[in-house]
Design a protein around this motif. Structure first.
Motif, mmCIF file in Angstrom:
data_model
loop_
_atom_site.group_PDB
_atom_site.id
_atom_site.type_symbol
_atom_site.label_atom_id
_atom_site.label_comp_id
_atom_site.label_asym_id
_atom_site.label_seq_id
_atom_site.Cartn_x
_atom_site.Cartn_y
_atom_site.Cartn_z
ATOM 1 N N MET A 1 0.839 -1.164 0.000
ATOM 2 C CA MET A 1 0.000 0.000 0.000
ATOM 3 C C MET A 1 0.892 1.237 0.000
ATOM 4 N N GLU A 2 0.644 2.124 -0.944
ATOM 5 C CA GLU A 2 1.412 3.356 -1.057
ATOM 6 C C GLU A 2 0.475 4.513 -1.358
ATOM 7 N N PHE A 3 0.885 5.701 -0.946
ATOM 8 C CA PHE A 3 0.160 6.932 -1.242
ATOM 9 C C PHE A 3 1.149 7.896 -1.874
ATOM 10 N N ASN A 4 0.786 8.458 -3.008
ATOM 11 C CA ASN A 4 1.681 9.367 -3.704
ATOM 12 C C ASN A 4 1.323 10.818 -3.413
ATOM 13 N N GLY A 5 2.345 11.585 -3.061
ATOM 14 C CA GLY A 5 2.200 13.016 -2.857
ATOM 15 C C GLY A 5 3.047 13.760 -3.882
ATOM 16 N N GLN A 6 3.112 15.056 -3.742
ATOM 17 C CA GLN A 6 3.918 15.893 -4.634
ATOM 18 C C GLN A 6 5.392 15.738 -4.286
ATOM 19 N N GLY A 7 6.122 14.926 -5.032
ATOM 20 C CA GLY A 7 7.550 14.753 -4.813
ATOM 21 C C GLY A 7 7.912 13.780 -3.706
ATOM 22 N N PHE A 8 6.948 13.043 -3.193
ATOM 23 C CA PHE A 8 7.215 12.051 -2.148
ATOM 24 C C PHE A 8 6.144 10.980 -2.211
ATOM 25 N N LYS A 9 6.382 9.903 -1.461
ATOM 26 C CA LYS A 9 5.331 8.908 -1.299
ATOM 27 C C LYS A 9 5.364 8.377 0.121
ATOM 28 N N LEU A 10 4.230 7.878 0.561
ATOM 29 C CA LEU A 10 4.120 7.162 1.827
ATOM 30 C C LEU A 10 4.064 5.692 1.480
ATOM 31 N N ARG A 11 4.874 4.911 2.166
ATOM 32 C CA ARG A 11 4.892 3.474 1.923
ATOM 33 C C ARG A 11 5.257 2.774 3.225
ATOM 34 N N PRO A 12 4.928 1.480 3.329
ATOM 35 C CA PRO A 12 5.293 0.763 4.549
ATOM 36 C C PRO A 12 6.808 0.767 4.765
ATOM 37 N N TRP A 13 7.200 0.784 6.031
ATOM 38 C CA TRP A 13 8.613 0.682 6.374
ATOM 39 C C TRP A 13 9.133 -0.690 5.985
ATOM 40 N N ARG A 14 10.417 -0.744 5.638
ATOM 41 C CA ARG A 14 11.092 -2.002 5.308
ATOM 42 C C ARG A 14 12.356 -2.119 6.163
ATOM 43 N N MET A 15 12.792 -3.334 6.375
ATOM 44 C CA MET A 15 14.005 -3.547 7.172
ATOM 45 C C MET A 15 15.219 -2.866 6.550
ATOM 46 N N ASP A 16 15.247 -2.730 5.229
ATOM 47 C CA ASP A 16 16.408 -2.092 4.600
ATOM 48 C C ASP A 16 16.386 -0.558 4.714
ATOM 49 N N ASP A 17 15.410 -0.011 5.442
ATOM 50 C CA ASP A 17 15.361 1.430 5.714
ATOM 51 C C ASP A 17 16.211 1.825 6.922
ATOM 52 N N ALA A 18 16.809 0.857 7.604
ATOM 53 C CA ALA A 18 17.491 1.137 8.875
ATOM 54 C C ALA A 18 18.545 2.239 8.753
#
Length: 173
Positions: free
Chosen positions: A1-18
């Motif tokens: 699930m993702e939400f797109n904004g102007q120049g960014f997006k919201l998406r679930p966190w992932r382990m590789d985001d550490a």
């Protein structure tokens, strides 16, 4: 699930985001007006522990704010219990280098809409420390209404502050 904004997006966190999480969260200006559960300094261990916890929760209510493929902040809904079960709290933070670009206000709008359309929220609330007028402005730009001030109700880094209460309601149909 993702939400797109102007120049960014919201998406679930992932382990590789550490690594990105630790880099952007390890800033005293970012943590200054957040709950103490958001530590400073913010270590790679803090990042990994948060991600281990948050990536297993369903439904997804906490999202990374991503710009150019990198997580540069976070936003989430805290689903409460009992009589508050349809009145989640919203919280957010953003890397200081991205402040003032309108990202957070738009992210708040996106997540608030998600709360109303998918989580059956009757309202979404936010509590903001008196020392954080920028966050108050974010909420106002996102359509939140100031409900009041709870005086001398929080202490952060040795300072007693007021807490400002904001609420958003579903759009009228």
């Amino acid at each position: 699930m993702e939400f797109n904004g102007q120049g960014f997006k919201l998406r679930p966190w992932r382990m590789d985001d550490a690594k990105a999480l630790q880099k952007h969260a390890d800033n005293p200006n970012v943590s200054a007006c957040l709950l103490n559960r958001f530590p400073y300094p913010y270590s790679i261990v803090d990042a990994e522990e948060f991600l281990e916890h948050i990536t297993t929760k369903t439904p997804v209510t906490t999202f990374a704010i991503e710009v150019n493929g990198e997580a540069i902040g976070g936003i989430g809904l805290e689903i409460r219990q009992d009589v508050y079960r349809y009145s989640p709290l919203i919280g957010y933070w953003l890397s200081e280098q991205h402040w003032g670009k309108g990202i957070t206000a738009e992210a708040v709008k996106l997540l608030t809409d998600y709360a109303f359309t998918k989580l059956e929220a009757i309202c979404v609330q936010a509590f903001v420390f008196s020392e954080n007028p920028r966050s108050m402005r974010v909420l106002e730009k996102a359509g939140y209404i100031k409900q009041g001030i709870i005086q001398q109700s929080v202490i952060k880094r040795g300072f007693v502050m007021d807490e400002h209460v904001y609420t958003a309601y579903p759009p009228e149909k």
